[in-house]
Scaffold this active site. Structure first.
Site, short mmCIF file in Angstrom:
data_model
loop_
_atom_site.label_atom_id
_atom_site.label_comp_id
_atom_site.label_asym_id
_atom_site.label_seq_id
_atom_site.Cartn_x
_atom_site.Cartn_y
_atom_site.Cartn_z
N LYS A 96 -6.25 -2.99 2.98
CA LYS A 96 -5.84 -4.37 3.25
C LYS A 96 -5.24 -4.38 4.63
O LYS A 96 -4.15 -3.84 4.85
CB LYS A 96 -4.82 -4.85 2.20
N ALA A 184 -1.39 -14.38 -0.16
CA ALA A 184 -0.13 -14.84 0.42
C ALA A 184 0.09 -16.34 0.22
O ALA A 184 -0.80 -17.15 0.43
CB ALA A 184 -0.04 -14.54 1.91
#
Lengths: 257, 65
Positions: A96, A184
């Site tokens: 990531k 997020a």
């Protein structure tokens, strides 16, 4: 079934491992969420190798796929080095990719992100870039070799939920065949359901679960919301209309006066 | 020999990175190492000779989002 870099994935919830009240609560939340993919990080080992070892042992025992992150990196070179070190430790090409560009919003530095993605893809990494909802940046990341995009929907840890739904919609429309994971900004199960209804392929959560009053219960709530949103998207959602439409047929109604 | 290990100044006589890990009592197959911003793979630690003022990073898994 969703495929991420040719790996079939049945749970559409990816879970972060940070900020839980205890390792036991983290383990329970992972189990209840039914996630198959966990994000982890690398930090300086100050406890003579023991601190990271305990965490690593626990994660290994849970038997999930690991997605190491480059959290906290502010330059492409820092992120590339961190990714290489993570590959050595976790034995995976998945990463990531985070390159932070702004201290307050933790907004990605998309220029450095594209640069780092190009280097890592060329070295055989399978990159999951934490990006914005900008279509041009998405294109550049795909050009760099990424096969998954992970746009934010609000700043990391903010729990604000989707701030720009039209942008998320156009991202989905613009990249119909690219797995899109909202990473997020999600705060509530309804936020996760909403982005899944928009057709996003999965969500990545951390603070919304870890920071909940009861993280284990919240993990379950998110799992069901993600499933409900996905199922709703597949079923074909009704578009809102300006006028009322009677749900009970009018034809054949008795006339009493 | 002056070394910077995880940001801390150390004065140690370790010929190689592998020696340094032994001296500082680091163990475990979950450690990742870098010297002066370049990764040093596990298999290369015994042959990675250290010099004065080298910057060494020793990382291990931790929780992340």
């Amino acid at each position: 079934m969703l495929e991420l870099y040719a790996t079939p994935v049945s749970s559409r919830l990816l879970l972060g491992t940070a900020r839980y009240p205890s390792p036991a609560i983290l383990a329970d939340a992972i189990i209840v969420s039914e996630t198959e993919i966990l994000t982890v990080s690398l930090r300086r080992e100050m406890a003579r190798g023991q601190q990271g070892g305990a965490f690593f042992g626990m994660i290994r025992d849970l038997g999930r796929r690991i997605l190491p992150n480059t959290a906290g990196c502010h330059t492409a070179s820092e992120a590339v080095l961190t990714a290489k070190m993570a590959r050595e430790v976790f034995g995976t090409n998945w990463v990531k990719l985070e390159v932070i560009g702004h201290q307050d919003t933790l907004q990605p530095d998309v220029f450095a992100l594209v640069e780092a993605a190009r280097i890592l893809c060329a070295e055989g990494f399978e990159v999951f870039p934490y990006t914005t909802d900008d279509l041009v940046v998405g294109e550049k990341l795909l050009d760099a070799g990424c096969r998954v995009l992970m746009p934010w929907c609000a700043p990391i840890g903010s729990a604000m939920g989707p701030q720009n739904i039209p942008a998320l919609r156009s991202m989905r429309a613009h990249f119909p065949d690219v797995p899109l994971i909202v990473d997020a900004g999600l705060g509530r199960p309804s936020h996760a359901a909403l982005v899944m209804e928009l057709g996003f392929d999965a969500v990545l959560l951390n603070t919304a679960v870890a920071g909940a009053g009861d993280p284990v219960q919240m993990a379950g709530a998110f799992a069901r919301a993600v499933e409900a949103g996905r199922s709703g998207y597949q079923a074909g959602l009704l578009e809102p209309r300006d006028m009322a439409v009677p749900s009970t047929p009018v034809i054949g109604k008795a006339v009493f006066s | 020999m002056k070394l910077i290990v995880n940001g801390e100044n150390e004065d140690l006589e370790s010929a190689t990175l592998a020696d340094l890990l032994v001296t500082l009592d680091y163990e475990g197959d979950w450690l990742a190492t870098a010297v002066n911003g370049e990764i040093v793979h596990r298999k290369d630690r015994a042959s990675r000779v250290l010099s004065d003022h080298d910057r060494i990073e020793i990382l291990s898994p931790m929780q992340g989002g």
